[in-house]
Design a protein around this motif. Structure first.
Motif, PDB file in Angstrom:
ATOM      1  N   TRP A  75      14.070  15.081   1.559  1.00 14.46           N
ATOM      2  CA  TRP A  75      12.881  14.307   1.922  1.00 14.46           C
ATOM      3  C   TRP A  75      11.746  15.284   2.228  1.00 14.46           C
ATOM      4  CZ3 TRP A  75      12.997   8.895   2.377  1.00 14.46           C
ATOM      5  CH2 TRP A  75      11.828   8.305   2.830  1.00 14.46           C
ATOM      6  N   GLY A  76      10.598  15.065   1.612  1.00 14.23           N
ATOM      7  CA  GLY A  76       9.480  15.973   1.804  1.00 14.23           C
ATOM      8  C   GLY A  76       9.311  16.954   0.659  1.00 14.23           C
ATOM      9  N   HIS A  77      10.289  17.005  -0.243  1.00 18.86           N
ATOM     10  CA  HIS A  77      10.191  17.849  -1.428  1.00 18.86           C
ATOM     11  C   HIS A  77       9.882  16.969  -2.643  1.00 18.86           C
ATOM     12  CE1 HIS A  77      11.697  21.729   0.095  1.00 18.86           C
ATOM     13  NE2 HIS A  77      12.424  21.000   0.922  1.00 18.86           N
ATOM     14  N   PRO A  78       9.373  17.566  -3.716  1.00 18.39           N
ATOM     15  CA  PRO A  78       9.259  16.799  -4.975  1.00 18.39           C
ATOM     16  C   PRO A  78      10.635  16.287  -5.408  1.00 18.39           C
ATOM     17  CG  PRO A  78       8.046  18.863  -5.113  1.00 18.39           C
ATOM     18  CD  PRO A  78       8.857  18.930  -3.846  1.00 18.39           C
ATOM     19  N   TRP A  79      10.628  15.330  -6.295  1.00 22.44           N
ATOM     20  CA  TRP A  79      11.862  14.699  -6.760  1.00 22.44           C
ATOM     21  C   TRP A  79      12.875  15.732  -7.215  1.00 22.44           C
ATOM     22  CZ3 TRP A  79      13.718   9.926  -6.318  1.00 22.44           C
ATOM     23  CH2 TRP A  79      14.847   9.579  -7.064  1.00 22.44           C
TER      24      TRP A  79
END
Length: 409
Positions: A75-79
């Motif tokens: 969560w908080g990173h690109p896919w």
């Protein structure tokens, strides 16, 4: 007068969907639940107390996540595309290969997950945190720091978790003991027959640590049917033999409990109740759910957890415990009012015992954890998965809109 010490008054709410009331908070605790207007608005005796208007919304105790992994989300990173092999062994290997690139474990990762949990009304979390030869106890330190970064709005209970096995990785038992001595509330285990292929050895090692340090044990048990029931028996034998206190041992997932025949399940539940062994479930959608009435009638407590939240095991999950409760109720065919309310109680009031020994409800003396939902009653809040309007955690007011974040930010 109770209002003299008030720091917050939550006006015009309906606790558990009942009669309208005001909730008076002093510091981090509920001081009183009074009839509306019993503490006059703008009263000089309130001093600088904050006043919040509930507008007749339903008030519930803070939600409780009894099985999370807040140390290892992306969560908080690109896919992050799903990669690696399936199954427990495949996911473990893939996680080990990718976690460093994603900063797992890390304070920033855990903070983002806890922030999202708070936004959806969760104020208490039991979280498993990986402990292995690669990260040592660093994950526990990161999760503790994340909790502090949110001013301890979420009360945490840590399980030092050997995700990659206990005995098959020499040195892990020593790390678990170190974690317990350092203050981890629980140590974990994982599929003692399938992962370590030595159920007696794994469980003896874990229970030795618990007996020596007083920590709890929380074991992931995915093993199915008779194999899983065998592991249940081994766990219960050790609880009984060592005199482990009620509430100190939990079985997470425990798929075998719904796989075995009703008589075997009845006997297992009776023994669990007698020893105070609990369970947690993430309400897996493709499996049978823990039978609500059988557990309640036997006296076995269970709680709801999110499991991983958008992590390297699965792209699913958002940290919303009410969503897990909905999933459990829908998949389990829960439809009657009293049963729907019971599910909400497990997700909030009754789930708290997995994190704290104190009472967790909308009553004087309890920690001031209050969630407002614009719903007709608790049943309506559950079946519609109503968004949270306001969250009070330990007496501090949080606007869910201000906590909102995109999963990739």
């Amino acid at each position: 007068m109770v209002d003299e010490d008030a720091t917050l008054v939550i006006r015009d709410v309906r606790p558990w969907g009942g009669e309208r009331a005001d909730v008076v908070v002093a510091g981090s605790r509920i001081a009183a639940v009074t009839p509306p207007g019993a503490v006059p608005a703008g009263s000089a005796s309130l001093g600088t107390a904050t006043e919040v208007q509930g507008r007749g919304q339903v008030a519930l105790p803070g939600l409780v996540n009894t099985h999370a992994h807040v140390d290892k989300s992306w969560w908080g990173h690109p896919w992050e595309s799903y990669g690696g092999e399936g199954g427990t062994q495949g996911r473990i290997a893939h996680e080990r290969a990718r976690r460093d690139a994603l900063g797992i474990p890390g304070e920033a990762v855990a903070t983002r997950v806890l922030r999202e949990s708070l936004r959806t009304g969760t104020t208490r979390v039991r979280t498993h945190v990986d402990v292995d030869l690669g990260v040592g106890l660093r994950g526990i330190e990161a999760v503790r720091a994340a909790g502090a970064a949110l001013d301890d709005a979420i009360e945490l209970s840590i399980v030092a978790f050997p995700q990659d096995g206990v005995l098959r990785r020499p040195g892990v038992l020593d790390l678990l003991r170190q974690a317990a001595v350092a203050g981890a509330e629980h140590i974990g285990g994982l599929d003692p027959s399938v992962i370590d292929r030595d159920p007696v050895g794994q469980l003896d090692g874990l229970f030795d640590i618990a007996a020596d340090t007083g920590c709890g044990i929380d074991i992931h048990l995915h093993e199915p049917a008779d194999l899983g029931a065998f592991s249940f028996d081994l766990i219960l034998d050790r609880v009984e033999r060592l005199g482990i206190a009620p509430g100190k041992v939990n079985v997470a997932h425990g798929f075998a409990i719904v796989d075995v025949d009703p008589v075997r399940r009845r006997d297992l539940l009776a023994r669990m109740a007698g020893l105070g062994v609990t369970m947690t479930t993430v309400a897996p959608v493709r499996m049978k759910q823990l039978p609500l009435h059988e557990f309640d009638e036997a006296g076995v407590r269970f709680g709801f957890g999110t499991d991983g939240i958008r992590d390297l095991w699965s792209p699913y999950g958002d940290g919303d415990v009410l969503g897990i409760a909905w999933q459990y109720a829908r998949a389990g065919g829960v439809v009657r009012d009293e049963d729907l309310v019971r599910v909400v109680e497990i997700a909030s009031r009754d789930g708290a015992r997995f994190v704290t020994d104190e009472e967790h409800d909308l009553v004087a003396g309890a920690r001031a954890d209050v969630v407002l939902v614009d719903a007709e009653n608790p049943m309506d809040a559950l079946v519609r998965r109503v968004p949270r309007s306001l969250v009070v955690a330990g007496g501090r007011v949080f606007d869910p809109a201000e906590l909102a974040q995109h999963p990739w930010e």
